[in-house]
Write a protein that holds these residues in place. Structure first.
Motif, PDB file in Angstrom:
ATOM      1  N   ILE A  62      30.270 -20.648  11.724  1.00  0.00           N
ATOM      2  CA  ILE A  62      29.685 -19.969  10.560  1.00  0.00           C
ATOM      3  C   ILE A  62      28.167 -20.098  10.586  1.00  0.00           C
ATOM      4  O   ILE A  62      27.441 -19.114  10.401  1.00  0.00           O
ATOM      5  CB  ILE A  62      30.267 -20.535   9.246  1.00  0.00           C
ATOM      6  N   ASP A  63      27.670 -21.310  10.814  1.00  0.00           N
ATOM      7  CA  ASP A  63      26.221 -21.523  10.845  1.00  0.00           C
ATOM      8  C   ASP A  63      25.555 -20.718  11.958  1.00  0.00           C
ATOM      9  O   ASP A  63      24.534 -20.070  11.745  1.00  0.00           O
ATOM     10  CB  ASP A  63      25.898 -23.012  11.037  1.00  0.00           C
ATOM     11  N   SER A  66      25.875 -16.825  11.263  1.00  0.00           N
ATOM     12  CA  SER A  66      25.084 -16.413  10.105  1.00  0.00           C
ATOM     13  C   SER A  66      23.591 -16.454  10.409  1.00  0.00           C
ATOM     14  O   SER A  66      22.840 -15.565  10.008  1.00  0.00           O
ATOM     15  CB  SER A  66      25.396 -17.298   8.902  1.00  0.00           C
ATOM     16  N   TRP A  70      22.502 -12.581  10.510  1.00  0.00           N
ATOM     17  CA  TRP A  70      22.237 -12.227   9.112  1.00  0.00           C
ATOM     18  C   TRP A  70      21.309 -11.019   8.964  1.00  0.00           C
ATOM     19  O   TRP A  70      21.504 -10.212   8.047  1.00  0.00           O
ATOM     20  CB  TRP A  70      21.691 -13.438   8.354  1.00  0.00           C
ATOM     21  N   TYR A  75      26.791  -6.863   9.420  1.00  0.00           N
ATOM     22  CA  TYR A  75      27.285  -8.246   9.386  1.00  0.00           C
ATOM     23  C   TYR A  75      27.183  -8.814   7.974  1.00  0.00           C
ATOM     24  O   TYR A  75      28.123  -9.400   7.451  1.00  0.00           O
ATOM     25  CB  TYR A  75      26.493  -9.129  10.369  1.00  0.00           C
ATOM     26  N   ARG A  76      26.013  -8.627   7.352  1.00  0.00           N
ATOM     27  CA  ARG A  76      25.787  -9.132   6.001  1.00  0.00           C
ATOM     28  C   ARG A  76      26.797  -8.540   5.020  1.00  0.00           C
ATOM     29  O   ARG A  76      27.386  -9.250   4.205  1.00  0.00           O
ATOM     30  CB  ARG A  76      24.354  -8.790   5.590  1.00  0.00           C
ATOM     31  N   VAL A  79      30.237 -10.081   5.659  1.00  0.00           N
ATOM     32  CA  VAL A  79      30.316 -11.463   5.179  1.00  0.00           C
ATOM     33  C   VAL A  79      30.492 -11.494   3.670  1.00  0.00           C
ATOM     34  O   VAL A  79      31.304 -12.262   3.140  1.00  0.00           O
ATOM     35  CB  VAL A  79      29.061 -12.268   5.611  1.00  0.00           C
ATOM     36  N   SER A  83      33.716 -13.013   1.993  1.00  0.00           N
ATOM     37  CA  SER A  83      33.516 -14.141   1.078  1.00  0.00           C
ATOM     38  C   SER A  83      34.184 -13.885  -0.270  1.00  0.00           C
ATOM     39  O   SER A  83      34.805 -14.781  -0.845  1.00  0.00           O
ATOM     40  CB  SER A  83      32.026 -14.404   0.866  1.00  0.00           C
TER      41      SER A  83
END
Length: 161
Positions: A62-63, A66, A70, A75-76, A79, A83
């Motif tokens: 994830i880190d 992202s 990001w 992608y954003r 996510v 989420s």
């Protein structure tokens, strides 16, 4: 199909791979090992180890993704959508009870719960990493105990037939 000279090692590797996979986690790995005549201690240990490695792996993924992706609009947007779905799927109990809710959510041996969803829920709900890892680990431990005991006695029942 045997890839190794030692059949027990072969089964333990498959147990580990099943336990770290999102398809079944230790809920699939431990019964697989027990049904293949691996001693319960080894089945439990390998299943637990594979399942415990999920949390740090998911958090790292994830880190990493992202941070690098990001700036990408698609992608954003994905996510944010994922989420919202994860937050809705986890339910209010994890959000309401935090540590204990996350632990219970992970320990219930049903599809859709477990270390993968626990790690994602912890990230989405912004639960402190150390607390989330501890809650997930305790939930995984209890789940593995349930699966090991159930698999052991289930196998004894099958052997008696």
């Amino acid at each position: 199909m045997q890839f190794f000279l030692f059949p027990m090692l072969d089964v333990l590797i498959y147990t580990f791979l099943l336990s770290i996979s999102p398809l079944g986690e230790a809920r699939a790995g431990i019964p697989y090992a027990v049904l293949n005549d691996i001693p319960i201690f080894w089945a439990f240990l390998v299943g637990l180890l594979g399942n415990l490695l999920i949390f740090p792996l998911i958090m790292w993924l994830i880190d990493t993704f992202s941070q690098k992706l990001w700036p990408n609009r698609r992608y954003r947007k994905g996510v944010v959508h994922f989420s919202r779905r994860a937050k809705k799927g986890v339910g209010g109990s994890v959000e309401k009870y935090g540590f204990w809710g996350l632990m219970v959510f992970v320990m219930i041996p049903l599809p859709g719960t477990g270390a993968y969803m626990g790690a994602i829920a912890a990230y989405v709900l912004k639960i402190e990493r150390r607390k989330a890892f501890l809650a997930t680990s305790l939930g995984v431990l209890v789940s593995c105990v349930i699966m090991a005991v159930g698999s052991y006695y289930g196998n004894l029942g099958l052997d008696s037939l």
